[in-house]
Write a protein that holds these residues in place. Structure first.
Motif, PDB file in Angstrom:
ATOM      1  N   ASP A 208       0.764  -1.018   0.057  1.00 21.12           N
ATOM      2  CA  ASP A 208       0.452   0.225   0.138  1.00 21.12           C
ATOM      3  C   ASP A 208       0.437   1.016  -0.015  1.00 21.12           C
ATOM      4  O   ASP A 208       0.043   2.072  -0.498  1.00 21.12           O
ATOM      5  CB  ASP A 208      -1.522   0.099   1.286  1.00 21.12           C
ATOM      6  N   ALA A 209       2.042   1.239   0.007  1.00 16.15           N
ATOM      7  CA  ALA A 209       3.303   2.053   0.105  1.00 16.15           C
ATOM      8  C   ALA A 209       3.540   2.817  -1.158  1.00 16.15           C
ATOM      9  O   ALA A 209       3.613   1.581  -1.886  1.00 16.15           O
ATOM     10  CB  ALA A 209       4.606   1.825   1.205  1.00 16.15           C
ATOM     11  N   PRO A 210       3.812   3.827  -1.439  1.00 17.18           N
ATOM     12  CA  PRO A 210       4.665   4.298  -2.838  1.00 17.18           C
ATOM     13  C   PRO A 210       5.969   3.802  -2.161  1.00 17.18           C
ATOM     14  O   PRO A 210       6.437   3.165  -1.889  1.00 17.18           O
ATOM     15  CB  PRO A 210       4.791   5.782  -2.740  1.00 17.18           C
ATOM     16  N   GLY A 211       6.771   3.768  -3.289  1.00 20.61           N
ATOM     17  CA  GLY A 211       7.735   2.599  -3.888  1.00 20.61           C
ATOM     18  C   GLY A 211       8.870   3.314  -3.063  1.00 20.61           C
ATOM     19  O   GLY A 211       9.966   2.525  -2.290  1.00 20.61           O
ATOM     20  N   TRP A 212       9.193   4.499  -3.201  1.00 19.69           N
ATOM     21  CA  TRP A 212      10.591   5.286  -1.932  1.00 19.69           C
ATOM     22  C   TRP A 212      10.010   5.043  -0.449  1.00 19.69           C
ATOM     23  O   TRP A 212      10.620   4.627  -0.230  1.00 19.69           O
ATOM     24  CB  TRP A 212      10.462   6.786  -2.335  1.00 19.69           C
ATOM     25  N   LEU A 213       8.823   5.131  -0.059  1.00 22.16           N
ATOM     26  CA  LEU A 213       8.404   4.772   0.882  1.00 22.16           C
ATOM     27  C   LEU A 213       8.386   3.240   1.531  1.00 22.16           C
ATOM     28  O   LEU A 213       9.070   3.511   2.147  1.00 22.16           O
ATOM     29  CB  LEU A 213       7.106   5.006   0.974  1.00 22.16           C
ATOM     30  N   GLY A 214       8.175   2.015   0.697  1.00 20.19           N
ATOM     31  CA  GLY A 214       8.775   1.038   0.662  1.00 20.19           C
ATOM     32  C   GLY A 214       9.988   0.807   0.707  1.00 20.19           C
ATOM     33  O   GLY A 214      10.850  -0.098   1.865  1.00 20.19           O
ATOM     34  N   LEU A 215      10.782   1.367  -0.515  1.00 20.30           N
ATOM     35  CA  LEU A 215      12.574   0.844  -0.228  1.00 20.30           C
ATOM     36  C   LEU A 215      12.933   1.469   1.359  1.00 20.30           C
ATOM     37  O   LEU A 215      14.177   0.822   2.099  1.00 20.30           O
ATOM     38  CB  LEU A 215      13.225   1.782  -1.080  1.00 20.30           C
ATOM     39  N   THR A 216      12.500   2.874   1.751  1.00 20.97           N
ATOM     40  CA  THR A 216      13.255   3.256   3.012  1.00 20.97           C
ATOM     41  C   THR A 216      12.570   2.121   3.590  1.00 20.97           C
ATOM     42  O   THR A 216      13.661   2.257   4.754  1.00 20.97           O
ATOM     43  CB  THR A 216      12.570   4.483   2.669  1.00 20.97           C
ATOM     44  N   ALA A 217      11.344   2.405   4.043  1.00 17.17           N
ATOM     45  CA  ALA A 217      11.409   1.107   5.189  1.00 17.17           C
ATOM     46  C   ALA A 217      11.846  -0.076   5.329  1.00 17.17           C
ATOM     47  O   ALA A 217      12.279  -0.747   6.134  1.00 17.17           O
ATOM     48  CB  ALA A 217       9.251   0.751   5.395  1.00 17.17           C
ATOM     49  N   MET A 218      12.238  -0.256   4.052  1.00 17.35           N
ATOM     50  CA  MET A 218      12.743  -2.311   3.475  1.00 17.35           C
ATOM     51  C   MET A 218      14.034  -1.604   4.061  1.00 17.35           C
ATOM     52  O   MET A 218      14.721  -2.395   5.162  1.00 17.35           O
ATOM     53  CB  MET A 218      13.137  -2.153   2.533  1.00 17.35           C
ATOM     54  N   VAL A 219      14.712  -0.293   4.345  1.00 17.87           N
ATOM     55  CA  VAL A 219      16.165  -0.053   4.129  1.00 17.87           C
ATOM     56  C   VAL A 219      16.642  -0.475   5.654  1.00 17.87           C
ATOM     57  O   VAL A 219      17.564  -0.404   6.190  1.00 17.87           O
ATOM     58  CB  VAL A 219      16.886   1.133   3.234  1.00 17.87           C
ATOM     59  N   GLY A 220      15.403   0.747   6.473  1.00 22.21           N
ATOM     60  CA  GLY A 220      15.591   0.784   7.850  1.00 22.21           C
ATOM     61  C   GLY A 220      15.304  -1.087   8.341  1.00 22.21           C
ATOM     62  O   GLY A 220      16.794  -1.217   9.680  1.00 22.21           O
ATOM     63  N   MET A 221      14.889  -1.299   8.027  1.00 22.85           N
ATOM     64  CA  MET A 221      14.787  -2.665   8.635  1.00 22.85           C
ATOM     65  C   MET A 221      15.237  -3.868   8.416  1.00 22.85           C
ATOM     66  O   MET A 221      16.288  -4.657   9.649  1.00 22.85           O
ATOM     67  CB  MET A 221      13.544  -3.505   8.174  1.00 22.85           C
ATOM     68  N   CYS A 222      15.944  -3.283   7.358  1.00 24.08           N
ATOM     69  CA  CYS A 222      17.629  -4.387   6.781  1.00 24.08           C
ATOM     70  C   CYS A 222      18.696  -3.636   8.162  1.00 24.08           C
ATOM     71  O   CYS A 222      19.831  -5.374   8.527  1.00 24.08           O
ATOM     72  CB  CYS A 222      17.925  -4.197   5.564  1.00 24.08           C
ATOM     73  N   VAL A 223      18.572  -2.595   8.337  1.00 25.20           N
ATOM     74  CA  VAL A 223      20.437  -2.138   9.222  1.00 25.20           C
ATOM     75  C   VAL A 223      20.060  -2.791  10.228  1.00 25.20           C
ATOM     76  O   VAL A 223      20.727  -3.095  11.217  1.00 25.20           O
ATOM     77  CB  VAL A 223      20.021  -0.400   9.298  1.00 25.20           C
ATOM     78  N   LEU A 224      18.842  -2.707  10.986  1.00 22.78           N
ATOM     79  CA  LEU A 224      18.020  -2.833  12.116  1.00 22.78           C
ATOM     80  C   LEU A 224      18.391  -4.276  12.070  1.00 22.78           C
ATOM     81  O   LEU A 224      19.608  -4.479  13.703  1.00 22.78           O
ATOM     82  CB  LEU A 224      17.725  -2.510  12.960  1.00 22.78           C
ATOM     83  N   VAL A 225      17.944  -5.417  11.261  1.00 21.92           N
ATOM     84  CA  VAL A 225      17.918  -6.924  11.416  1.00 21.92           C
ATOM     85  C   VAL A 225      19.743  -7.101  11.331  1.00 21.92           C
ATOM     86  O   VAL A 225      19.907  -7.891  11.774  1.00 21.92           O
ATOM     87  CB  VAL A 225      17.021  -7.415  10.724  1.00 21.92           C
TER      88      VAL A 225
END
Length: 323
Positions: A208-225
């Protein structure tokens, strides 16, 4: 960090990204995530970091002990290897599952921890489609079984997860260690997150998110995990605990469907381990690891000394003083 290291990192990253986009092209020119080939494409894409790492190791670096450099070998000390492998499996599952009550407390995850209404609705729909009677087991027992078998997903998903981890934590993270542990974890996490772009921009994980937001969220999750996976790699000296953690993490990803409220929408940019509320616990884990010196005292993976036939004496010769 030497110029040669920068070149190999550049080649590895370029190859991993290019192959990921190449493998995803059938989805982009076809039916996207609805394609019947999606599972095959996604699994093949997970192998691209391993392909890139193997090309760099075998054709550019050509070290004497390639398996050691990638963290595939040795599997010892055995006790340390087993402890961190088990930690990888259960910590990953815990991070995914704990994100759900945290999201519920913050009001971003529509939970039903009593009746499990979304899961019940799914079971009813499947039974109706199949023309079967109701499942005799109580819904609570089915939920318990689903949670109990999650560790098995670490074995079922191990090969695809190793395809990623051989590149990200097996080869790339140790190669970035001259930057310092925390910068290496940050850079490798950002690269890992951005590598997901071919699927994320199609709506994967964040529909449901625009591409840029989805990719930004994915980067944030990948950094922490990724920092947690990196800790497993550095502490164990092996890529296998990180691969098992990644496999268990992927296997537990669908648990949010078990505890959701029927008829309610789940926004993955806010809820589950993918969204910001799900990052709170992994962030706390990383802070604790840093505060307790777990990264500072980690054994940084490195290429072992060349094999030689000469054995050093166990003790210095008589009359020689040790300092």
């Amino acid at each position: 960090m030497s110029g040669r290291d920068l070149r190999t990192i550049g080649v590895f990253t370029t190859m991993a990204f290019a192959l990921a986009w190449l493998f995803a092209l059938p989805l982009w020119f076809g039916d996207g995530l609805a394609s019947p080939w999606f599972t095959v494409v996604a699994t093949a894409t997970m192998m691209t970091p391993a392909i890139a790492a193997l090309v760099v190791v075998f054709f550019m670096e050509r070290p004497q002990r390639k398996a050691w450099l990638l963290g595939l070998w040795p599997l010892r000390p055995v006790r340390r290897f087993l402890v961190y492998s088990a930690l990888g499996i259960f910590v990953s599952i815990a991070l995914v599952v704990v994100a759900l009550p945290v999201g519920a407390l913050l009001g971003v995850y529509p939970a039903d921890f009593t009746n499990f209404s979304a899961f019940q609705q799914t079971l009813d729909e499947q039974a109706g489609t199949a023309g079967a009677a109701e499942i005799p087991l109580p819904i609570g027992a089915l939920i318990a079984i689903q949670i109990a078998v999650l560790p098995l997903s670490a074995l079922l998903n191990l090969i695809p997860a190793l395809g990623e981890e051989l590149g990200w934590r097996g080869w790339l993270l140790p190669k970035l260690m001259p930057l310092g542990t925390l910068p290496a974890l940050l850079v490798s996490g950002v690269i890992w997150g951005l590598w997901h772009a071919p699927l994320i921009l199609l709506g994967y994980n964040y529909p449901d998110a625009p591409g840029w937001l989805g990719l930004t969220a994915m980067v944030g999750m990948c950094v922490l995990v990724g920092a947690v996976f990196g800790w497993l790699r550095l502490r164990s000296g092996s890529v296998w605990p990180a691969a098992l953690a990644h496999a268990a993490f992927n296997g537990a990803g669908g648990t949010y469907l078990l505890f959701a409220e029927a008829g309610e929408h789940v926004d993955t940019t806010q809820a589950t381990i993918l969204g910001w509320s799900g990052w709170i616990v992994p962030l706390a884990v990383v802070v604790v690891l840093i505060a307790t010196g777990q990264f500072a005292s980690a054994k940084h993976p490195s290429t072992p000394p060349p094999k030689t036939g000469r054995r050093l004496p166990a003790h210095p010769p008589t009359g020689q003083e040790t300092r």
